[in-house]
Write an enzyme that holds these catalytic residues in place. Structure first.
Site, mmCIF file in Angstrom:
data_model
loop_
_atom_site.group_PDB
_atom_site.id
_atom_site.type_symbol
_atom_site.label_atom_id
_atom_site.label_comp_id
_atom_site.label_asym_id
_atom_site.label_seq_id
_atom_site.Cartn_x
_atom_site.Cartn_y
_atom_site.Cartn_z
ATOM 1 N N TYR A 77 11.763 60.554 46.418
ATOM 2 C CA TYR A 77 11.516 61.941 46.788
ATOM 3 C C TYR A 77 10.852 62.732 45.653
ATOM 4 C CZ TYR A 77 14.665 60.881 50.717
ATOM 5 O OH TYR A 77 15.247 60.341 51.836
ATOM 6 N N ASP A 132 23.884 54.781 48.126
ATOM 7 C CA ASP A 132 23.637 53.350 47.882
ATOM 8 C C ASP A 132 23.613 53.020 46.392
ATOM 9 O OD1 ASP A 132 22.550 52.310 50.753
ATOM 10 O OD2 ASP A 132 21.984 54.368 50.362
ATOM 11 N N HIS A 171 8.723 53.236 45.738
ATOM 12 C CA HIS A 171 8.892 53.522 47.149
ATOM 13 C C HIS A 171 8.845 55.007 47.443
ATOM 14 C CE1 HIS A 171 13.071 55.065 47.034
ATOM 15 N NE2 HIS A 171 13.170 54.281 45.999
ATOM 16 N N ARG A 217 14.477 65.381 54.626
ATOM 17 C CA ARG A 217 14.296 65.496 53.181
ATOM 18 C C ARG A 217 12.982 64.797 52.871
ATOM 19 N NH1 ARG A 217 18.828 62.406 49.564
ATOM 20 N NH2 ARG A 217 18.249 63.061 47.477
#
Ligand code: ADP
Length: 561
Positions: A108, A170, A423, A505
Site C-alpha cells: 500500500y 499475516d 507486490h 484500502r
C-alpha cells in the site's frame, strides 16, 4: 527556487525553497535532536528493500520510479509534545508531513508519502511503549511503534500470554496502532482491528491534543503526574472500556485519513477461550468456490465460524512454500493443469479454507460436527488438523499460530514468487455470496492473467462481507512488469467499480482513482471530507492527498494520479 542545490534532498517539499527547507530542518533539529532528523539527499541512500528492515523514506515496492514517493526528510519525535511542535513548525513553513508508525504498510506504499518531498514523521522509532496491559479489562494501551511481535513478546514476558490473546495480521511486524487506523484485519474472533480498538489520543493538524471517547472526560480520581504534560496524564478509567463517550463519535475520521496524528490507542485483547483447534479444509475444484462461500455465509452469520477465516487460492500457499521457478520453468501465467499439479504435489485443493474452533473441548466437538457435516456436502472436500500434516513448513502450521494471534513472519515468502519480488494489493469488498464472489473472482482473474501474471489471492471473511485480497506480485527491477502491473490495477479498479465493487484500502498511486469511485450524489462524501479537512487543516500540511482527500491549498486536478 526550483533548481536543485547539492545539499537539497531528492525532493524538496512542494513550493519550498532550499533556504526555507534548511531553516525548517534547523528548527526541527532543535525540537527532536540531531539524531532524530535524517535528510534524504540521494537516491543511492534508498537501499532498504526488505520488510525485516523497512525503508522509512520510500516505497520499497515501487510501481513508479523508486525515488518518486519519497520523503525530503524523516523526523522521529521522542514524545507527544514534540509531535505538537513539529505540527506547528510545518504550519509555519507550509511543509507537508506524512505520519507513519513502523512503515511496514507493504503493498500500500510502506512508509512513503503521497506528496514527494513531504516530511516523513516516524512515530514509531522513539514512541514504542506498551503503556499498559490491563488484565481485568483485557485491553492494551499502546504507542505507535509497538508492533504485533512487540505486544506479544510483552505478554509472554509478563506471563500473560496464556490469559490474553492479541490479534495479528499475516505478518507480525506492523504497528498495532497503525494497522487499526488503516482498518487492517487479522484472523481471530477479534480480526476487525478498528472494531476492537478503544480510545485514541490524537494530535490535530493545529498541534492541539485530543482524547476521544471516554478519554475526553478528565478523571480527578486518577493519579496525577506532577509537572507532566497533558499526554502524560492517565486517562479516564473507562477510556479503553467504552468506545463512544458522549456526542458525535470521532474516531472514524482519524482512520485512513489526514486529520490527525494518533499518539496512543487502546486495543481490546481476547480472553483465552479455554480451548483452540485450527483446521484446514481443501476443495479440489475451481468451481467449488460458490458452494464454499454460500456455506461460509450461513455458518459465519450463525457464529459457528467464530473468527475471521480465509479461503486461499492454492497459488498463495504454493508461493509461501516455493518460488514460481521451483514449480515451473514457464514465464507465462500457470495453466489450470499446472495449478492442479501443484495442488496435488502440495496435497492441497484449488481452494483451501483455514479456520479454527474456539472454546472448551465439548463446544469444539459440537462445532466441528457442524463444520464437517456442512462442508462435507461438497464433493472431494478433505479435512485436516495440524497433526495430519507432517510437513512443518505447511501453511496450516503457520495459520495455526496466526488464528490464535501469535505473530509470524513466514508469509513474507510469497512475495518471492518472482525474482526481486514486490507486490501491490488489490482489495475489493465482496458479498459473502457464491454468485458474487465467483463473478468477482472470474473478472479479476481474467485481467490478471491477460496482464501476464499469476492469480494469487485470498478471501478473508468478516462479519458480513469478504475482503478479497489479490496479491499482484511483480519484479520490481523489471520496468515492463511494473508498467503492466500498474495498468492492470487501474483496469481492475474500473472493472470492479462497474459492478459496484469498491476497495477497502489502497496503494498511494491509486488513492485518487479509488476515491473517485465512491461518488454517490455528485461526490457528497468527498465534499464532506474536504470540508472537514479544510476546517481542521487550513494550511493543508497533514498528509495531503491521503486516500484522495486533498486540502484546498493543493490543486487536486494537477496532483491527481
Ligand atoms: P504498519 O503499521 O503496517 O507498519 P505504517 O506505519 O506504514 O503501517 O502506517 C500505514 C499508514 O497509516 C501510514 O502511511 C499513515 O497514513 C497511517 N498512519 C500510521 N501511523 C499513524 C499515526 N500514528 N498517525 C496518523 N496516521 C498514521
Amino acid at each position: 527556487s526550483s533548481k536543485k542545490n547539492a545539499a537539497d534532498p531528492i525532493a524538496l517539499p512542494p513550493g519550498t525553497s532550499s533556504e526555507d527547507f534548511k531553516e525548517y530542518i534547523k528548527k526541527a533539529v532543535e525540537i527532536v535532536g540531531e539524531e532524530n532528523v535524517t535528510v534524504i539527499n540521494n537516491k543511492d541512500e534508498l537501499t532498504k528493500e526488505h520488510y525485516t528492515d523497512p525503508s522509512k523514506a520510500h516505497d520499497m515496492f515501487h510501481v513508479f520510479d523508486k525515488d518518486y514517493f519519497v520523503a525530503s526528510a524523516v523526523i522521529a519525535p521522542r514524545k507527544v509534545s514534540e509531535v505538537q511542535a513539529i505540527m506547528k513548525l510545518c504550519n509555519e513553513y507550509g511543509i507537508p508531513v506524512w505520519p507513519f508508525s513502523v512503515g511496514r504498510n507493504v503493498g500500500y506504499g510502506g512508509s512513503a508519502p503521497r506528496v514527494p518531498g513531504s516530511i516523513g514523521l516516524d512515530m514509531g522509532r522513539n514512541m514504542n511503549k506498551v503503556i499498559e496491559v490491563n488484565e481485568s479489562g483485557a485491553y492494551a494501551l499502546v504507542e505507535p511503534g509497538v508492533t504485533y511481535a512487540d505486544l506479544y513478546a510483552y505478554l509472554v514476558e509478563k506471563k500473560l500470554d496464556q490469559k490474553l490473546w492479541i490479534d495479528t495480521p499475516d505478518l507480525g511486524g506492523g504497528s498495532v496502532l497503525g494497522n487499526a487506523i488503516e482498518r487492517g484485519v487479522g484472523y481471530t474472533p477479534y480480526g476487525d482491528h478498528f472494531m476492537m480498538h478503544c480510545g485514541m489520543e490524537v494530535v490535530l493538524p493545529s498541534g492541539e491534543l485530543l482524547r476521544t471517547g471516554m478519554g475526553a472526560m478528565p478523571d480527578p480520581t486518577q493519579p496525577h503526574v506532577e509537572g507532566g504534560t497533558l499526554d502524560q496524564q492517565p486517562g479516564n478509567k473507562c477510556w479503553q472500556l467504552f468506545n463512544y463517550g458522549f456526542g458525535p463519535y470521532n474516531d472514524g475520521i482519524f482512520t485512513q485519513s489526514n486529520l490527525g496524528v494518533v499518539t496512543k490507542m487502546g486495543i481490546w485483547l481476547m480472553v483465552n477461550p479455554g480451548g483452540y483447534q485450527p483446521y484446514l479444509i481443501t476443495f479440489p475444484k475451481d468451481s467449488d468456490l460458490p458452494k464454499v462461500v454460500d456455506i461460509i455465509r450461513e455458518l459465519r452469520l450463525a457464529m459457528v465460524l467464530q473468527n475471521v477465516p480465509s479461503i486461499r487460492h492454492v497459488l498463495l500457499d504454493a508461493a509461501v512454500l516455493g518460488t514460481k521457478a521451483s514449480y515451473s520453468s514457464s514465464d507465462k501465467p500457470l495453466t489450470d493443469e499446472e495449478i492442479d499439479a501443484i495442488a496435488k504435489k502440495l496435497n492441497l485443493g484449488r481452494w483451501n479454507f483455514y479456520g479454527a474452533l474456539y472454546g472448551p473441548k465439548p463446544i469444539q466437538d459440537v462445532m466441528w460436527q457442524v463444520v464437517k457435516q456442512t462442508f462435507g456436502s461438497i464433493e472431494g472436500a478433505k479435512f485436516f488438523l495440524p497433526e495430519d500434516v507432517p510437513d512443518k513448513n505447511a501453511v496450516l502450521h503457520i495459520r495455526a499460530k496466526t488464528l490464535q494471534g501469535i505473530p509470524t513472519f513466514d508469509e513474507l515468502k510469497w512475495v518471492d514468487w518472482l525474482p526481486n519480488g514486490a507486490h501491490l494489493f488489490f482489495s475489493p469488498i465482496s458479498k459473502i455470496s457464491g454468485e458474487d464472489a465467483t463473478l468477482q473472482y472470474s473478472i479479476t482473474k481474467k485481467r490478471v492473467i491477460e496482464a501476464g501474471f499469476d492469480f494469487i489471492a485470498t478471501f478473508t471473511i468478516g462479519m458480513r462481507e469478504m475482503h478479497h485480497i489479490v496479491c499482484l506480485v511483480f519484479n520490481r527491477n523489471d520496468a515492463g512488469q511494473k508498467e503492466r502491473v500498474h495498468k492492470l490495477i487501474r483496469q481492475l479498479i474500473d472493472d470492479c467499480a462497474a459492478h459496484g465493487w469498491g476497495e477497502y484500502r489502497t496503494h498511494l498511486a491509486l488513492m485518487d482513482q479509488i476515491a473517485e469511485t465512491y461518488n454517490f450524489n455528485d461526490n457528497a462524501q468527498m465534499k464532506l471530507n474536504e470540508k472537514i479537512k479544510n476546517a481542521l487543516d487550513p494550511n493543508g500540511i497533514l498528509a495531503p492527498g491521503k486516500n484522495g482527500v486533498w486540502p484546498a491549498t493543493y490543486n487536486k486536478q494537477a496532483w491527481r494520479l
